[in-house]
Design an enzyme around this catalytic site. Structure first.
Site, mmCIF file in Angstrom:
data_model
loop_
_atom_site.group_PDB
_atom_site.id
_atom_site.type_symbol
_atom_site.label_atom_id
_atom_site.label_comp_id
_atom_site.label_asym_id
_atom_site.label_seq_id
_atom_site.Cartn_x
_atom_site.Cartn_y
_atom_site.Cartn_z
ATOM 1 N N GLY A 42 39.285 32.182 33.004
ATOM 2 C CA GLY A 42 40.304 32.778 33.860
ATOM 3 C C GLY A 42 40.807 31.743 34.844
ATOM 4 C CG LEU A 43 44.888 31.994 36.175
ATOM 5 C CD1 LEU A 43 45.930 32.903 36.809
ATOM 6 C CD2 LEU A 43 45.486 30.635 35.824
ATOM 7 C CB SER A 44 41.545 28.134 40.161
ATOM 8 O OG SER A 44 40.868 27.798 41.351
ATOM 9 C CB ALA A 45 41.173 31.925 43.254
ATOM 10 C CB SER A 46 40.309 34.759 38.103
ATOM 11 O OG SER A 46 39.301 33.985 37.465
ATOM 12 C CE LYS A 77 37.005 30.338 36.065
ATOM 13 N NZ LYS A 77 37.996 30.468 37.165
ATOM 14 C CB SER A 110 37.610 27.132 29.311
ATOM 15 O OG SER A 110 37.349 28.467 29.644
#
Length: 198
Positions: free
Chosen positions: A32-36, A38, A106
């Site tokens: 997932g995006l940065s700050a999502s 994860k 990723s």
């Protein structure tokens, strides 16, 4: 690459380790995006699994770049090598009978497919942490989106580099709508239903 190497069989195999640990071993691949969210969700799931008696380990994108992958940048080729190495390390954890949770942006589908192909069909669980770019940018806990917008960071996923969302992930958790605890419960429920854990 050396050709003078021969695979040495271990004295303890994966099945024996799984039997001793009393659970399946596999990768929970958080993308997932940065700050999502994860890393936060991966660590919450790891804690929940650990408290249920499962052997777990979290490989976090930032942490790995402090050691194993500290020589890699953020251009496309470096990102590919970053994920390839993590895939190989994750495979070792599976052989060791553990549940490995990886929290990496990723961004490329092909790279995630490469990791999936390294292991058996029932050893790779892709978890898409869904969150809009707008929400991720609003959160921006490390100030990275602001830097990317100011062109202080190049090749930043979602801004100046692409993110390819999974087509058919095993699990989708919407971290914009649901809390970390709710996302964790969803993942644990899935793993129980699929009999990955008891």
């Amino acid at each position: 690459m050396s050709t003078n190497i021969v695979w040495h069989e271990a004295s303890i195999n994966k099945s024996e380790r799984r039997e001793k640990n009393k659970h399946h071993s596999f990768i929970l691949w958080f993308t997932g995006l940065s700050a999502s969210g994860k890393s936060s969700i991966a660590n919450a799931v790891a804690r929940a699994l650990f408290e249920r008696g499962n052997q777990t380990f979290v490989l976090d994108g930032d942490n790995i770049r402090h050691g194993l992958n500290k020589n890699l940048g953020f251009d496309e080729e470096s990102r590919k090598e970053n994920i390839r190495r993590i895939g190989e390390v994750s495979k070792l954890f599976i052989e060791g009978g553990q549940i490995v949770l990886t929290a990496f942006i990723s961004p490329y589908k092909d790279d995630r497919h490469v990791v999936r192909a390294l292991v058996a069909d029932d050893e790779f669980v892709e978890v898409y942490v869904k969150c809009s770019i707008e929400e991720c940018e609003r959160r921006d806990p490390k100030g990275l989106y602001k830097k990317a917008r100011n062109e202080e960071i190049k090749n930043f996923t979602g801004i100046s580099a692409p993110y390819e969302a999974p087509d058919n992930p095993e699990i989708v958790v919407d971290s914009e709508k649901f809390s970390i605890e709710e996302c964790t419960e969803q993942i644990i429920k899935f793993l129980i239903e699929k009999e990955y854990i008891k």
